[in-house]
Design an enzyme around this catalytic site. Structure first.
Site, PDB file in Angstrom:
ATOM      1  CE1 TYR A   1      -3.676   2.281   0.570  1.00 15.63           C
ATOM      2  CE2 TYR A   1      -2.405   3.322   2.606  1.00 15.63           C
ATOM      3  CZ  TYR A   1      -3.519   3.267   1.684  1.00 15.63           C
ATOM      4  OH  TYR A   1      -4.455   4.442   1.762  1.00 15.63           O
TER       5      TYR A   1
ATOM      6  CE  LYS B   1       1.883   4.999   8.393  1.00 16.02           C
ATOM      7  NZ  LYS B   1       0.421   5.341   8.547  1.00 16.02           N
TER       8      LYS B   1
ATOM      9  CG  ASP C   1       5.854   3.716   0.993  1.00 15.81           C
ATOM     10  OD1 ASP C   1       6.136   4.089   1.890  1.00 15.81           O
ATOM     11  OD2 ASP C   1       4.551   3.654   0.512  1.00 15.81           O
TER      12      ASP C   1
HETATM   13  N1  HOZ Z   1      -3.988   3.176   5.992  1.00 19.76           N
HETATM   14  C1  HOZ Z   1      -3.614   2.972   7.621  1.00 19.76           C
HETATM   15  C2  HOZ Z   1      -3.068   1.690   7.944  1.00 19.76           C
HETATM   16  N2  HOZ Z   1      -2.300   0.962   6.995  1.00 19.76           N
HETATM   17  C3  HOZ Z   1      -4.648   3.604   8.266  1.00 19.76           C
HETATM   18  C4  HOZ Z   1      -4.790   5.156   8.640  1.00 19.76           C
HETATM   19  C5  HOZ Z   1      -5.802   5.359   9.764  1.00 19.76           C
HETATM   20  O1  HOZ Z   1      -6.871   4.923   9.558  1.00 19.76           O
HETATM   21  O2  HOZ Z   1      -5.512   6.344  10.515  1.00 19.76           O
END
Ligand code: HOZ
Length: 435
Positions: free
Chosen positions: A143, A266, A238
């Site tokens: 992802y 993050k 990534d």
């Molecule tokens: N896409 C995030 C997990 N891989 C979730 C992000 C969120 O809900 O804060």
């Protein structure tokens, strides 16, 4: 008790799609009510019903120092007094860029943005601009945020929802996105053999962490490096999840493979919305205003966000022992999880690299998307709900990671293991087992 969360959720669904601002948070795949969070401190998070949880999400990894780290909070508080945003150049962003270049040897220039999605989207554009080629190779189950061209067989919420590709993405946007199989170099070679001169970049999560945690097999990242070199394509790591987590120089330092471009999110923001992309000078010089690749943002390099990120990174730099201790503790913890399920007679898989890991509800060794998909998501849902009900806050989906922070003590981890043990050794659980 989740009465207040339930009430808030009923209100939320009236005004926000699915009641949440990011799909996984809706707890849809575990069929229970999302906890509405009131506050967090250290390794604990508290909901609107005053339930206290040991937090294994940590804002999806951002809070590697734990919530409310004193110096980070102070830096933010001080920065707020100077105004919240100027949309202009600042000293703090220069300091931040310098620090990132110092910490990550593959990076000579870096551009700040507001999220991992934005970082990746911009890195891809940069790779295309630099190489003059259009195609990119990504891996099924990886992802890279929600930009159009990357929503092809993506991981995380897309995988949890069982949606292979998103609606609303015109075919033209994904025509140049080629899919390969994680850990299978041959699947990448095939693309290069067929159209190597058209491939701008291979983008990979050096440790896949959005189909659950899947480590790269020995030789995989090195093989990608060689293929990219052979065909003149760029290798993009990534590191939105692994950056400043596996070590101060991320997965590239951990595995000793140097990418051409890297994306961050993050941890780099210390809890504030920050992303960044960077790499070799000659590549980054194609970005505007130096070069012809356009990318911009009013809130990019925002002074409050920079204050938080800079302080978190500085602390991490000054405390190399944090990584040693965190990774050692995590090795112990994930080994113990494996012992718990084995003792319960369950052939489940535990994958981890450093302080991120996953318990997969499957007997198959998990090395890629297909093997991750063999997991029994119904059994996972029961387990996850039990853990939540007993004070352990886990990512509410099988295909997400567990994140440890330096604020997690052995006592907290032991408490977590005891709760897991009670669950897995209990009789009612057994009737849900598929594998
Ligand atoms: N896409 C995030 C997990 N891989 C979730 C992000 C969120 O809900 O804060």
């Amino acid at each position: 008790m989740t009465e207040n969360s339930e009430k808030l959720f009923q209100e939320a669904v009236k005004y926000i799609p699915g009641g949440v601002n990011s799909p996984v948070r809706a707890f849809g795949s575990i069929g229970s009510v999302p906890r509405f969070i009131k506050y967090a401190d250290g390794a604990y998070i508290y909901d609107e019903d005053d339930n206290k949880y040991i937090d294994y999400i940590g804002s999806w990894g951002s809070m590697i120092l734990g919530h409310n780290q004193k110096a980070v909070l102070e830096a933010v508080t001080e920065a707020c007094k100077m105004g919240l945003s100027y949309g202009a150049a600042t000293a703090v962003e220069v300091e931040m860029a310098k620090l990132v270049c110092e910490l990550v040897p593959s990076i000579e220039m870096v551009r700040m943005v507001n999220s991992g999605t934005e970082a990746v989207m911009s890195a891809i554009r940069t790779a295309r601009g630099y190489t003059g080629r259009n195609k990119i190779v990504k891996f099924t189950g990886c992802y890279h945020g929600h930009s159009d061209g990357l929503l092809v067989k993506a991981g995380s919420g897309v995988m949890t929802a069982g949606v292979p590709d998103s609606l609303g993405v015109p075919e033209g946007c994904t025509r140049d996105t080629l899919s390969a199989i994680y850990n299978k170099l041959d699947s990448v070679k095939e693309h290069f053999t067929r159209c190597g001169e058209e491939i701008a970049a291979v983008i990979v999560e050096p440790v896949a962490a959005n189909m659950g945690v899947v480590p790269p097999e020995p030789g995989f990242l090195e093989g990608l490096r060689s293929l990219c070199d052979e065909y003149g394509a760029l290798l993009i790591f990534d590191e939105v999840i692994t950056g400043f987590r596996l070590g101060i120089d991320g997965a590239q330092g951990f595995f000793g493979v140097k990418p051409d471009l890297t994306t961050f999110g993050k941890i780099i923001g210390g809890g504030m919305p920050v992303g960044a992309y960077g790499g070799r000078r000659e590549i980054m010089e194609v970005v505007a205003p130096l070069g012809g690749v356009y990318q911009a943002g009013t809130l990019s390099g925002n002074p409050i966000a920079m204050a938080a990120g800079l302080t978190q990174l500085t602390i991490l730099k000054e405390h190399p022992e944090y990584y040693r201790e965190l990774n050692n503790t995590a090795d112990w913890f994930f080994k113990k999880i494996k012992e718990v399920v084995t003792e319960a007679g369950l052939p489940y898989q535990v994958n981890h690299v450093g302080s991120i890991g996953s318990l997969f509800f499957t007997k198959e060794k998990v090395t890629d998307y297909e093997s991750a998909k063999t997991s029994d998501t119904v059994a996972f849902a029961k387990y996850c709900n039990y853990m939540m009900e007993h004070g352990v806050y886990l990512a509410p989906a099988q295909f997400e990671a567990m994140f440890l922070s330096v604020a997690h003590t052995r006592e907290m981890l032991e408490e977590t293991l005891d709760i897991m043990k009670k669950y897995f050794l209990s009789f009612p659980y057994k009737k849900f087992i598929k594998n």
